[in-house]
Design a protein around this motif. Structure first.
Motif, PDB file in Angstrom:
ATOM      1  N   SER A  19       0.796  -1.235   0.000  1.00  0.00           N
ATOM      2  CA  SER A  19       0.000   0.000   0.000  1.00  0.00           C
ATOM      3  C   SER A  19       0.822   1.274   0.000  1.00  0.00           C
ATOM      4  O   SER A  19       0.246   2.361  -0.077  1.00  0.00           O
ATOM      5  CB  SER A  19      -0.907   0.008   1.233  1.00  0.00           C
ATOM      6  N   SER A  20       2.140   1.184   0.090  1.00  0.00           N
ATOM      7  CA  SER A  20       2.934   2.386   0.301  1.00  0.00           C
ATOM      8  C   SER A  20       3.392   3.086  -0.968  1.00  0.00           C
ATOM      9  O   SER A  20       4.057   4.120  -0.889  1.00  0.00           O
ATOM     10  CB  SER A  20       4.162   2.049   1.164  1.00  0.00           C
ATOM     11  N   GLY A  21       3.068   2.552  -2.116  1.00  0.00           N
ATOM     12  CA  GLY A  21       3.487   3.234  -3.330  1.00  0.00           C
ATOM     13  C   GLY A  21       2.840   2.662  -4.562  1.00  0.00           C
ATOM     14  O   GLY A  21       2.271   1.559  -4.537  1.00  0.00           O
ATOM     15  N   GLY A  22       2.910   3.406  -5.659  1.00  0.00           N
ATOM     16  CA  GLY A  22       2.459   2.921  -6.959  1.00  0.00           C
ATOM     17  C   GLY A  22       1.007   2.509  -6.975  1.00  0.00           C
ATOM     18  O   GLY A  22       0.110   3.220  -6.499  1.00  0.00           O
ATOM     19  N   VAL A  43       6.066  -4.070   3.131  1.00  0.00           N
ATOM     20  CA  VAL A  43       7.312  -4.572   3.708  1.00  0.00           C
ATOM     21  C   VAL A  43       8.222  -3.443   4.175  1.00  0.00           C
ATOM     22  O   VAL A  43       9.040  -3.623   5.075  1.00  0.00           O
ATOM     23  CB  VAL A  43       8.042  -5.491   2.699  1.00  0.00           C
ATOM     24  N   THR A  44       8.076  -2.249   3.601  1.00  0.00           N
ATOM     25  CA  THR A  44       8.931  -1.123   3.972  1.00  0.00           C
ATOM     26  C   THR A  44       8.245  -0.143   4.902  1.00  0.00           C
ATOM     27  O   THR A  44       8.909   0.694   5.507  1.00  0.00           O
ATOM     28  CB  THR A  44       9.382  -0.354   2.718  1.00  0.00           C
ATOM     29  N   GLY A  45       6.915  -0.235   5.015  1.00  0.00           N
ATOM     30  CA  GLY A  45       6.200   0.781   5.767  1.00  0.00           C
ATOM     31  C   GLY A  45       6.013   2.019   4.912  1.00  0.00           C
ATOM     32  O   GLY A  45       6.658   2.190   3.876  1.00  0.00           O
ATOM     33  N   PRO A  46       5.121   2.925   5.311  1.00  0.00           N
ATOM     34  CA  PRO A  46       4.851   4.104   4.490  1.00  0.00           C
ATOM     35  C   PRO A  46       5.995   5.102   4.547  1.00  0.00           C
ATOM     36  O   PRO A  46       6.614   5.298   5.596  1.00  0.00           O
ATOM     37  CB  PRO A  46       3.580   4.682   5.135  1.00  0.00           C
ATOM     38  N   PRO A  47       6.317   5.752   3.407  1.00  0.00           N
ATOM     39  CA  PRO A  47       7.364   6.771   3.433  1.00  0.00           C
ATOM     40  C   PRO A  47       6.949   8.010   4.213  1.00  0.00           C
ATOM     41  O   PRO A  47       7.785   8.771   4.679  1.00  0.00           O
ATOM     42  CB  PRO A  47       7.566   7.092   1.942  1.00  0.00           C
ATOM     43  N   ALA A  48       5.631   8.220   4.346  1.00  0.00           N
ATOM     44  CA  ALA A  48       5.087   9.373   5.076  1.00  0.00           C
ATOM     45  C   ALA A  48       3.656   9.028   5.470  1.00  0.00           C
ATOM     46  O   ALA A  48       3.051   8.121   4.891  1.00  0.00           O
ATOM     47  CB  ALA A  48       5.111  10.621   4.190  1.00  0.00           C
ATOM     48  N   ALA A  52      -5.194   8.321   3.530  1.00  0.00           N
ATOM     49  CA  ALA A  52      -6.108   7.313   3.010  1.00  0.00           C
ATOM     50  C   ALA A  52      -6.038   6.015   3.793  1.00  0.00           C
ATOM     51  O   ALA A  52      -6.934   5.182   3.685  1.00  0.00           O
ATOM     52  CB  ALA A  52      -5.820   7.038   1.531  1.00  0.00           C
ATOM     53  N   VAL A  53      -4.983   5.836   4.571  1.00  0.00           N
ATOM     54  CA  VAL A  53      -4.759   4.573   5.284  1.00  0.00           C
ATOM     55  C   VAL A  53      -4.956   4.808   6.776  1.00  0.00           C
ATOM     56  O   VAL A  53      -4.240   5.606   7.396  1.00  0.00           O
ATOM     57  CB  VAL A  53      -3.351   4.022   4.998  1.00  0.00           C
ATOM     58  N   ALA A  54      -5.922   4.105   7.362  1.00  0.00           N
ATOM     59  CA  ALA A  54      -6.236   4.307   8.771  1.00  0.00           C
ATOM     60  C   ALA A  54      -5.181   3.704   9.682  1.00  0.00           C
ATOM     61  O   ALA A  54      -4.885   4.238  10.748  1.00  0.00           O
ATOM     62  CB  ALA A  54      -7.603   3.697   9.088  1.00  0.00           C
TER      63      ALA A  54
END
Length: 252
Positions: A19-22, A43-48, A52-54
């Motif tokens: 969910s963190s990109g693309g 796998v990396t976690g969100p960059p910021a 949109a993601v609770a």
């Protein structure tokens, strides 16, 4: 005394992997706009922080114990699970001759094994038990055509690699298997198969868009639109199908 009605039910909940990109980030945004509470796994976690993601969990989808624990935790925290979208995966571009067993299995684990484990953790423990739910697995037209992108007969990276194409073909048939297995419980399972999409994964690959009838690569939001439809109420009788989001490339 003021009469009160029944307490409102919590909003529907969707899990989105990758969910963190693309494409994954676009899917999370689309489902949030459609009224879902979105739990993101990456796998990396969100960059910021992503509005949109609770809730976000760092997860390697190829690790069975982690997967089961994260899915159960989301249901405990948010109270339900309605939709699972599997978008996590890797996409190596090594040639057939140059692909090592480790590289091949890396794409199998992230794309196919991860999808299997997520579905296994979600379908019968949660979705089927509730008598409803949607599984939407993101594959690729590479799983139908044997890889897209520039030819790599000379060994030059470009065309999607054999591990990726094999894994995405497996995702398509795994989804059909789940559709037959779980359909009687009220759970549907379908696939979105994008063609070339403008993301970080495709950066640097010279796709020949002249082969695409619409003449361009897709935007992540266009893939998310197809996922949103399959995740919604209007697709209730669609089960075990593959929706190509490729500008007509496969059928041209």
């Amino acid at each position: 005394m003021t009469a009160t009605g029944p307490a409102p039910s919590p909003p529907p909940v969707a899990i989105v992997t990758g969910s963190s990109g693309g494409i994954g980030a676009a899917i999370a945004a689309r489902l949030a706009a459609d009224g879902f509470t979105v739990a993101g796994f990456d796998v990396t976690g969100p960059p910021a922080p992503d509005p949109a993601v609770a809730t976000t969990r760092v997860l390697d989808v190829s690790e069975a114990d982690q997967v089961r624990r994260c899915v159960d935790d989301v249901v405990d925290e948010l109270g339900r699970l309605d939709v699972l979208v599997n978008c996590a995966g890797t996409g190596r571009r090594t040639s057939f001759a140059g692909t090592t067993p480790e590289e091949f299995m890396g794409d199998i684990r992230s794309n196919l094994l991860g999808t299997f484990l997520m579905c296994q953790a979600a379908v019968f423990p949660h979705l089927a038990a509730a008598g409803r739910g949607r599984i939407v697995n993101v594959a690729s037209i590479s799983g139908k055509t044997g890889g897209t992108g520039p030819a790599s007969a000379d060994g030059t990276p470009g065309r999607s690699g054999p591990g990726y194409a094999s894994a995405k073909a497996g995702v398509i048939n795994l989804t059909r298997w789940i559709a037959r297995e779980a359909g009687h419980t009220g759970v549907t399972a379908n696939v979105v198969a994008p063609g070339p999409v403008v993301t970080a994964m495709t950066a640097g690959a010279a796709y020949d868009t002249s082969e695409i009838p619409l003449g361009r690569m897709a935007r992540p939001e266009e893939v998310a639109d197809a996922v949103g439809w399959l995740a919604g109420a209007s697709s209730g009788y669609v089960n075990g199908t593959v929706v190509d989001v490729d500008g007509g490339l496969v059928r041209a």
